[in-house]
Design an enzyme around this catalytic site. Structure first.
Site, PDB file in Angstrom:
ATOM      1  N   GLU A   1      -8.600  11.291   1.674  1.00 60.34           N
ATOM      2  CA  GLU A   1      -8.889  11.069   0.245  1.00 60.34           C
ATOM      3  C   GLU A   1     -10.368  10.721   0.054  1.00 60.34           C
ATOM      4  O   GLU A   1     -10.999  10.107   0.925  1.00 60.34           O
ATOM      5  CB  GLU A   1      -7.996   9.949  -0.310  1.00 60.34           C
ATOM      6  CG  GLU A   1      -8.099   8.660   0.472  1.00 60.34           C
ATOM      7  CD  GLU A   1      -8.271   7.448  -0.410  1.00 60.34           C
ATOM      8  OE1 GLU A   1      -8.790   7.603  -1.520  1.00 60.34           O
ATOM      9  OE2 GLU A   1      -7.893   6.360   0.044  1.00 60.34           O
TER      10      GLU A   1
ATOM     11  N   GLY B   1       2.802  16.436 -23.212  1.00 60.35           N
ATOM     12  CA  GLY B   1       3.388  15.223 -22.642  1.00 60.35           C
ATOM     13  C   GLY B   1       2.302  14.184 -22.454  1.00 60.35           C
ATOM     14  O   GLY B   1       1.109  14.537 -22.357  1.00 60.35           O
ATOM     15  N   ALA B   2       2.734  12.922 -22.446  1.00 54.33           N
ATOM     16  CA  ALA B   2       1.729  11.853 -22.331  1.00 54.33           C
ATOM     17  C   ALA B   2       2.175  10.816 -21.301  1.00 54.33           C
ATOM     18  O   ALA B   2       1.813   9.645 -21.381  1.00 54.33           O
ATOM     19  CB  ALA B   2       1.501  11.207 -23.694  1.00 54.33           C
TER      20      ALA B   2
ATOM     21  N   CYS C   1      -6.736  -0.479  -3.293  1.00 54.65           N
ATOM     22  CA  CYS C   1      -5.291  -0.667  -3.525  1.00 54.65           C
ATOM     23  C   CYS C   1      -4.512  -0.640  -2.218  1.00 54.65           C
ATOM     24  O   CYS C   1      -3.385  -1.107  -2.155  1.00 54.65           O
ATOM     25  CB  CYS C   1      -4.771   0.368  -4.503  1.00 54.65           C
ATOM     26  SG  CYS C   1      -5.237   2.037  -4.083  1.00 54.65           S
ATOM     27  N   ASN C   2      -5.110  -0.114  -1.160  1.00 59.33           N
ATOM     28  CA  ASN C   2      -4.376  -0.032   0.104  1.00 59.33           C
ATOM     29  C   ASN C   2      -4.870  -0.979   1.190  1.00 59.33           C
ATOM     30  O   ASN C   2      -4.307  -1.012   2.271  1.00 59.33           O
ATOM     31  CB  ASN C   2      -4.448   1.400   0.644  1.00 59.33           C
ATOM     32  CG  ASN C   2      -3.408   2.275   0.002  1.00 59.33           C
ATOM     33  OD1 ASN C   2      -2.348   1.779  -0.373  1.00 59.33           O
ATOM     34  ND2 ASN C   2      -3.702   3.540  -0.158  1.00 59.33           N
TER      35      ASN C   2
END
Lengths: 425, 274
Positions: free
Chosen positions: A114, A189-190, A50-51
């Site tokens: 990462e 929460g979703a 993605c980068n």
């Protein structure tokens, strides 16, 4: 032989351009095949995340420029070359090697250190190798890069500390429960944050995952995606009895989990430890619950503080990671220099031998009077002269103390004998 | 007087300590493995040093306080190494090895030797003492585990980033792991203490034809058994599991110190049968 890299990444190109220049796995396979068929590259690997979108190649012509590759890169994505102006970078040989090793180590990532990028490098290499587009150089290069990435992660703190609030929270859960494989979690929460938490929990093989959200459809969808189970929102007090970890990220003006609810749940749980990650803003869990026994409550502020501290710690690790990368690059360069030395000697021998044959043929008249044995002797003597002439350069190449020195000698030989301008084999 | 094995052992323990500290700071698995290997070799050297000492003084290693301290250190290290291999948690070595080292140095370097007083006590007595010292070592280990539990629990409850700045904090065993290790260690200690005390009472009966329960050592031992037995029970019960149980375990060790040091030094007259 030249290693060439052409590409763009998050530092050089905006996200819109990165999206347009991304290679799917099919694209990557097609592009590498086209490049090799067109004769531009002998080996090719495409790394697309993605980068970044990067094309690594090996070509024999070390004097060719990168213009045709840049054009190919633009054409392949339906762009004009000027649209990539200022966004593309081109590196060759040591710079290209250094770049790939830094990428694999996570030193070139948007999120420093990462872990995902090492897997992506490994996957890109595996796909290219399966498609037959790698050869001895890129095989060695990518294997060495993966080794560099692995060593950086094993020997430094660059990739160990969590860098997002959700991952920092999950890491803290591991401080309480250890391996999360035998534990359970409840997501309130979703939305995007819940999804991020679900991803982290699934990566750690959480045994059971429940999702409760006001919109049951969204909870169902998230549960289906992460092999969890959705539970009705109004069963929340009962749902608190089961999980070891609770992640709350609900849009609500008031806390949705009160101290009284938690006190009751802890009683019913026999005070079994419960770790709560409140990732909502405003807070979803009553902060007064923090004093309950065996309950560990973290809100966004405390997690963000840990993340900021981790970022600084990772930055302090950069010199150590760079030293590991430098060592691995030097090792690879030594191998490449040895290979380049053998190649240049082969090329030089081929060229001189061709000249020798041409000379003998051009002297056909003068040698016509010789008996076959005498002609053979002339052939043998000139061949031996060639061997002796090549002995010294071969010896000097062997005795070069560093890869860099050997590469300089290789370049000198190539320049002096014009080995790149005209291949005579 | 220190023998040749003592210097080798000292070097190995120091190397092990350095490697354990390096391991918790760098997290390198290889460093952790080397630390454990150095500790194992140190324990081997320590064992040979205890043998050498026994040969010199013609007595068992625990015939005086120094020998007993040295044996205590050896059993503490051996118990820890066993737990480390079983639970695959290496970082506790940072806390355990300094204690082993301190006990070893205290038991070896004073250079004195109190004259042996009971050489003819037989194997039952030897086993009684060895099992009792093993129990103390296991309780010492449980104390260290509980102390690390309480420290980590404290930082986790504080919620802020303080404490997590230190990379070592991310590498200590998780709370659940510490609890399990602590319970395991206490169980080893209790079994050893009960068996050791039983053997001691049997030896006393064989020697003196009576069993004296008024012996302060026996009374304190019974209290220790009750306290640690209570810990094992409450450590799984609502309202006590977690930090409170760990606090009980840590405090119970004070009684072990009392039994080992105060009773042995000042009330030892009540615990002699020859």
């Amino acid at each position: 032989m030249q290693i060439i890299l052409i590409g763009l990444n998050h530092r050089t190109a905006p996200v819109a351009l990165r999206e347009r220049t991304a290679f799917s796995s099919e694209d990557a396979q097609r592009a590498t095949a086209e490049l090799r068929q067109a004769g531009g590259l002998e080996e090719a690997v495409i790394l697309s995340t993605c980068n970044r979108s990067e094309l690594y190649g090996v070509r024999h012509d070390t004097r060719g420029d990168s213009a045709n590759l840049e054009l190919f890169f633009a054409d392949f994505h339906g762009l004009s070359r000027p649209q990539l102006d200022g966004c593309l970078y081109v590196h060759s040989d040591r710079e290209a090697v250094d770049h790939l090793f830094r990428v694999a180590a996570g030193l070139d990532s948007q999120l420093l250190g990462e872990a995902e990028v090492l897997g992506q490098v490994r996957e890109a290499y595996r796909r290219a190798a399966d498609a037959g587009s790698t050869g001895p150089v890129l095989n060695r290069l990518f294997q060495a890069a993966i080794e560099a990435g692995r060593r950086v992660r094993a020997e430094t703190e660059l990739g160990t500390r969590p860098m997002s609030a959700a991952s920092a929270g999950i890491k803290l859960a591991e401080r309480v429960f250890g391996d999360l494989g035998g534990h359970s979690a409840l997501l309130l929460g979703a939305g995007e944050v819940a999804e991020q938490a679900a991803e982290h929990l699934r990566q750690r093989k959480i045994k059971r995952l429940w999702i409760a959200a006001r919109g049951r459809d969204r909870a169902d969808a998230l549960a289906a995606r992460y092999e969890g189970a959705s539970i009705p929102w109004d069963e929340l007090p009962r749902a608190l009895l089961q999980p070891d970890v609770l992640v709350a990220s609900v849009s609500a003006e008031q806390p949705v989990v009160s101290r009284a609810m938690l006190a009751e749940a802890m009683r019913a749980r026999n005070n079994r430890s419960l770790l709560l990650l409140d990732l909502g803003l405003p807070r979803n869990i009553d902060p007064a619950a923090a004093d309950l026994y065996n309950l560990y409550l973290y809100d966004l502020d405390s997690l963000t503080e840990i993340v900021a501290q981790n970022r600084r710690a990772r930055e302090r690790e950069i010199p150590r990671a760079e030293a590991v990368v430098e060592g691995q690059v030097s090792k690879f360069e030594a191998w490449r220099a040895g290979r380049a030395g053998r190649d240049v000697l082969d090329d030089l021998r081929a060229r001189l031998d061709a000249r020798r044959r041409r000379l003998l043929e051009s002297q056909g008249g003068a040698l016509a009077g010789l008996a076959p044995e005498e002609r053979a002797e002339v052939e043998r003597l000139t061949g031996r002269l060639l061997d002796e002439l090549l002995e010294e350069p071969a010896d000097r190449l062997r005795r070069a103390r560093t890869g860099r020195e050997r590469m300089q000698l290789v370049e000198t030989l190539r320049n002096l004998f014009g080995l790149d301008s005209e291949k005579e084999r | 007087m220190p023998g040749s094995w003592d210097y080798v052992t000292l070097l190995l323990y120091l190397a092990s300590l350095g490697l354990y500290v390096r391991f918790v700071y760098t997290g390198r698995r290889a460093t952790g493995r080397w630390a454990a290997a150095a500790l194992a070799l140190g324990l081997l050297g320590h064992y040979l040093a205890l043998l050498q000492r026994s040969h010199w003084v013609h007595s068992v290693p625990y015939d005086d306080l120094y020998g007993s301290l040295s044996l205590f250190g050896w059993l503490l290290g051996a118990t820890y190494l066993g737990l480390e291999l079983y639970y695959r948690q290496r970082s506790m070595g940072t806390f355990v090895v300094p204690c082993v080292l301190a006990l070893y140095v205290a038991g070896t370097w004073p250079g004195q030797h109190l004259p042996a007083t009971h050489l003819e006590q037989g194997p039952m007595f030897a086993l009684h003492v060895t099992l009792s010292v093993l129990a103390y070592a296991a309780f010492a280990l449980a104390f260290l585990l509980s102390a690390v539990y309480l420290l980590q629990h404290h930082y986790l409850r504080r919620r802020g980033a303080t404490g997590w700045r230190c990379p070592a904090m991310w590498r200590f065993p998780p709370l659940e792991g510490l609890e399990k290790m602590s319970r395991g260690s206490v169980l080893v200690g209790l079994v050893s203490l009960v068996a050791g005390t039983g053997l001691g009472l049997a030896w006393e009966y064989e020697t003196a034809r009576h069993v004296s329960l008024a012996d302060p050592k026996v009374l304190v031992t019974l209290l220790i058994v009750v306290l640690y037995g209570g810990y094992l029970r409450i450590s799984r019960r609502a309202g006590w599991r977690g930090a409170r149980a760990s606090l009980v375990c840590a405090l119970a060790f004070l009684l072990v110190i009392f039994s080992y040091a105060v009773v042995n030094l000042y009330l030892s007259g009540f615990h002699r049968y020859l």
